[in-house]
Write an enzyme that holds these catalytic residues in place. Structure first.
Site, PDB file in Angstrom:
ATOM      1  N   HIS A 226      39.530  35.674  50.261  1.00 16.17           N
ATOM      2  CA  HIS A 226      40.396  37.169  51.121  1.00 16.17           C
ATOM      3  C   HIS A 226      40.101  37.337  52.531  1.00 16.17           C
ATOM      4  O   HIS A 226      38.355  36.913  52.264  1.00 16.17           O
ATOM      5  CB  HIS A 226      40.015  38.000  49.687  1.00 16.17           C
ATOM      6  CG  HIS A 226      40.418  38.141  48.592  1.00 16.17           C
ATOM      7  ND1 HIS A 226      41.755  37.226  47.830  1.00 16.17           N
ATOM      8  CD2 HIS A 226      39.184  37.555  47.548  1.00 16.17           C
ATOM      9  CE1 HIS A 226      41.040  36.996  46.093  1.00 16.17           C
ATOM     10  NE2 HIS A 226      40.227  37.036  46.327  1.00 16.17           N
TER      11      HIS A 226
ATOM     12  N   GLN B 167      36.245  34.256  46.802  1.00 19.75           N
ATOM     13  CA  GLN B 167      36.472  34.723  45.748  1.00 19.75           C
ATOM     14  C   GLN B 167      35.822  33.873  44.662  1.00 19.75           C
ATOM     15  O   GLN B 167      35.509  34.233  43.691  1.00 19.75           O
ATOM     16  CB  GLN B 167      38.502  34.895  44.926  1.00 19.75           C
ATOM     17  CG  GLN B 167      38.096  33.296  45.326  1.00 19.75           C
ATOM     18  CD  GLN B 167      39.203  32.708  46.310  1.00 19.75           C
ATOM     19  OE1 GLN B 167      38.987  33.301  47.584  1.00 19.75           O
ATOM     20  NE2 GLN B 167      39.437  31.665  46.567  1.00 19.75           N
TER      21      GLN B 167
ATOM     22  N   SER C 197      35.240  42.221  39.941  1.00 14.52           N
ATOM     23  CA  SER C 197      36.009  41.042  40.777  1.00 14.52           C
ATOM     24  C   SER C 197      34.724  40.630  42.231  1.00 14.52           C
ATOM     25  O   SER C 197      34.527  41.717  42.366  1.00 14.52           O
ATOM     26  CB  SER C 197      37.318  41.158  40.717  1.00 14.52           C
ATOM     27  OG  SER C 197      37.880  42.516  42.088  1.00 14.52           O
ATOM     28  N   CYS C 198      35.535  39.478  42.363  1.00 16.18           N
ATOM     29  CA  CYS C 198      35.556  39.376  44.144  1.00 16.18           C
ATOM     30  C   CYS C 198      35.372  40.349  44.934  1.00 16.18           C
ATOM     31  O   CYS C 198      34.682  40.801  45.718  1.00 16.18           O
ATOM     32  CB  CYS C 198      36.006  37.928  44.099  1.00 16.18           C
ATOM     33  SG  CYS C 198      37.764  38.027  43.963  1.00 16.18           S
TER      34      CYS C 198
HETATM   35  P1  NAD Z   1      39.402  29.603  35.367  1.00 14.96           P
HETATM   36  O1  NAD Z   1      41.000  29.602  34.833  1.00 14.96           O
HETATM   37  O2  NAD Z   1      39.358  28.880  36.288  1.00 14.96           O
HETATM   38  O3  NAD Z   1      38.037  29.087  34.293  1.00 14.96           O
HETATM   39  C1  NAD Z   1      38.278  30.021  32.278  1.00 14.96           C
HETATM   40  C2  NAD Z   1      37.897  28.724  31.852  1.00 14.96           C
HETATM   41  O4  NAD Z   1      37.399  29.251  30.447  1.00 14.96           O
HETATM   42  C3  NAD Z   1      38.409  28.467  32.016  1.00 14.96           C
HETATM   43  O5  NAD Z   1      37.730  26.353  32.104  1.00 14.96           O
HETATM   44  C4  NAD Z   1      39.554  27.557  30.563  1.00 14.96           C
HETATM   45  O6  NAD Z   1      39.599  26.258  30.287  1.00 14.96           O
HETATM   46  C5  NAD Z   1      38.753  28.252  29.986  1.00 14.96           C
HETATM   47  N1  NAD Z   1      39.118  28.885  28.725  1.00 14.96           N
HETATM   48  C6  NAD Z   1      40.101  29.304  28.147  1.00 14.96           C
HETATM   49  N2  NAD Z   1      40.176  30.130  26.979  1.00 14.96           N
HETATM   50  C7  NAD Z   1      38.975  30.469  26.430  1.00 14.96           C
HETATM   51  C8  NAD Z   1      38.165  30.742  25.437  1.00 14.96           C
HETATM   52  N3  NAD Z   1      38.945  31.228  23.831  1.00 14.96           N
HETATM   53  N4  NAD Z   1      36.870  29.790  25.478  1.00 14.96           N
HETATM   54  C9  NAD Z   1      35.477  29.823  25.762  1.00 14.96           C
HETATM   55  N5  NAD Z   1      36.861  29.715  27.122  1.00 14.96           N
HETATM   56  C10 NAD Z   1      37.714  29.659  27.327  1.00 14.96           C
HETATM   57  O7  NAD Z   1      39.299  31.151  35.352  1.00 14.96           O
HETATM   58  P2  NAD Z   1      37.974  32.202  36.741  1.00 14.96           P
HETATM   59  O8  NAD Z   1      38.862  31.407  37.749  1.00 14.96           O
HETATM   60  O9  NAD Z   1      36.841  31.093  36.478  1.00 14.96           O
HETATM   61  O10 NAD Z   1      37.968  33.373  35.915  1.00 14.96           O
HETATM   62  C11 NAD Z   1      37.421  33.831  35.272  1.00 14.96           C
HETATM   63  C12 NAD Z   1      36.726  35.469  34.830  1.00 14.96           C
HETATM   64  O11 NAD Z   1      36.573  35.642  36.548  1.00 14.96           O
HETATM   65  C13 NAD Z   1      38.386  36.182  35.011  1.00 14.96           C
HETATM   66  O12 NAD Z   1      38.146  37.449  34.606  1.00 14.96           O
HETATM   67  C14 NAD Z   1      38.985  36.265  36.622  1.00 14.96           C
HETATM   68  O13 NAD Z   1      39.029  37.713  36.502  1.00 14.96           O
HETATM   69  C15 NAD Z   1      37.276  36.611  36.971  1.00 14.96           C
HETATM   70  N6  NAD Z   1      36.872  36.381  38.284  1.00 14.96           N
HETATM   71  C16 NAD Z   1      37.834  35.300  38.647  1.00 14.96           C
HETATM   72  C17 NAD Z   1      37.642  35.064  40.056  1.00 14.96           C
HETATM   73  C18 NAD Z   1      38.431  34.312  40.862  1.00 14.96           C
HETATM   74  O14 NAD Z   1      38.598  33.888  42.523  1.00 14.96           O
HETATM   75  N7  NAD Z   1      38.433  32.624  40.153  1.00 14.96           N
HETATM   76  C19 NAD Z   1      37.098  35.779  40.655  1.00 14.96           C
HETATM   77  C20 NAD Z   1      36.237  37.158  40.245  1.00 14.96           C
HETATM   78  C21 NAD Z   1      36.277  37.330  38.636  1.00 14.96           C
END
Ligand code: NAD
Length: 337
Positions: free
Chosen positions: A220, A301, A139-140
């Site tokens: 953060h 993040q 994670s971030c």
């Molecule tokens: P997000 O909701 O912004 O993006 C996820 C995307 O996946 C969305 O466009 C959604 O429509 C799509 N999606 C949903 N179901 C799907 C499926 N079955 N197949 C394909 N696409 C699908 O989420 P995010 O913030 O980019 O987070 C994604 C991952 O990265 C998570 O594991 C999160 O914990 C991790 N993460 C997020 C951050 C943050 O701060 N945003 C930082 C580090 C890690």
């Protein structure tokens, strides 16, 4: 050229896709989305082949006049490496899809560590991902802590890390997140889950973490105490952190007092989306009292995991070692502020 596909084109996925396009040794073969929202439209405008992640929803893209290149299965078949950037827990559901096509996959920090062969941070354990089929880019927050721990551990040895993570309530586009007028101990139990997550990268590290959530979206902020084994001065630690390519020690004269000015600084520097890929450590906060190091760092993040995903692609494909990969990624992105 490594063919890379991205499944899940949201906050992380769209940034990883752009970063892949910027690499000299990678080709983005496509991105997969579930719905034809603004991000889908932009992917097509960028010239990224767009695949439907869910077959039954493909007609929604037709209705929105957004051209599809096919279904996600075709993308997985074509890619040498898939980056899964779907919401927490969906990556685990997608694992069998990648296995069926014998395509190695990267997952994000929202997935459980036991889903994968190894968790990944480029600075700390690049080689552990060599040839792996399933790798989790942490994670971030864990990325930010790992980048700090790795050089300190190497230079001085660490007796214990204590970190309080003041976490943004949601990303700027997450209009359904909060709090909007509160300060939440989160999780309320101590220590928080972040310490064990850092131990997926440093199994022998003593670390306790505490978390809070605040009404902010930008970044953060970590309040850090590291009890060191070796003698250190604040100046030496500062020099060490300045020598790392993904830790940016904010010079005092910039007069940056928080995440707002940091983001403005990144936008002024022409960073895409105002992204800050580096840990941003306040120079004046780096202090040593006895054996204890203290500092404040801000973590963006939405973007600090992006260069790590790029490096993890090379790690699983075994096309570069850590130093080569980090240098290539940094040069291609324009790391350094
Ligand atoms: P997000 O909701 O912004 O993006 C996820 C995307 O996946 C969305 O466009 C959604 O429509 C799509 N999606 C949903 N179901 C799907 C499926 N079955 N197949 C394909 N696409 C699908 O989420 P995010 O913030 O980019 O987070 C994604 C991952 O990265 C998570 O594991 C999160 O914990 C991790 N993460 C997020 C951050 C943050 O701060 N945003 C930082 C580090 C890690």
């Amino acid at each position: 050229m490594l063919s890379v596909g991205v499944n899940g084109y949201g906050t992380i996925g769209k940034r990883v896709a752009d970063a892949v396009v910027a690499q000299p040794d990678m080709e983005l073969v496509g991105v997969a989305k579930t719905r034809p929202n603004y991000e889908a439209g932009r992917a097509v405008k960028n010239g990224y082949p767009l695949y439907a992640a869910i077959e039954e929803r493909a007609e929604k893209f037709d209705a929105a006049d957004i051209d599809l290149a096919g279904l996600v299965e075709e993308l997985v078949e074509e890619a040498d490496v898939m980056v899964d950037a779907t919401p927490s827990g969906i990556g685990a559901e997608n694992k069998s899809l990648y296995e069926e096509h014998d395509t190695p996959a990267l997952y994000q920090g929202g997935e459980d560590a036991d889903l994968v062969d190894t968790s990944f941070n480029a600075r700390a354990n690049f080689a552990d991902a060599a040839g792996a089929d399933h790798v989790r880019v942490v994670s971030c927050n864990t990325t930010g802590l790992s980048r700090l721990v790795a050089p300190l551990e190497e230079e001085y040895g660490i007796e214990k890390v204590r970190a309080t993570l003041v976490r943004r309530g949601g990303d700027p586009a997450q209009t359904d997140r909060g709090p909007i007028n509160d300060i939440l101990p989160n999780p309320r139990t101590i220590p928080s889950h972040h310490g064990p997550d850092v131990q997926t990268i440093f199994p022998d590290l003593a670390i306790d973490t505490l978390g809070l959530k605040v009404p902010a979206t930008l970044m953060h902020t970590h309040s850090i105490n590291v009890s060191l084994n070796g003698d250190a001065t604040a100046d030496e630690v500062r020099e060490l952190l300045e020598s790392q390519s993904r830790t940016f020690v904010i010079p005092e004269h910039l007069d940056i007092d928080g995440a707002g000015k940091l983001k403005e600084f990144a936008l002024d520097a022409g960073r895409p989306r105002g992204d800050l890929w580096e840990n941003c450590i306040w120079g004046e906060s780096i202090s040593v009292e006895g054996d204890d190091l203290y500092l404040f760092q801000a973590i963006h993040q939405e973007s600090d995991v992006v260069p790590e995903n790029v490096d993890a692609i090379r790690a699983v494909a075994e096309t570069a070692d850590a130093d080569e990969s980090i240098e290539t990624t940094n040069d291609a992105l324009g790391m350094g502020l």
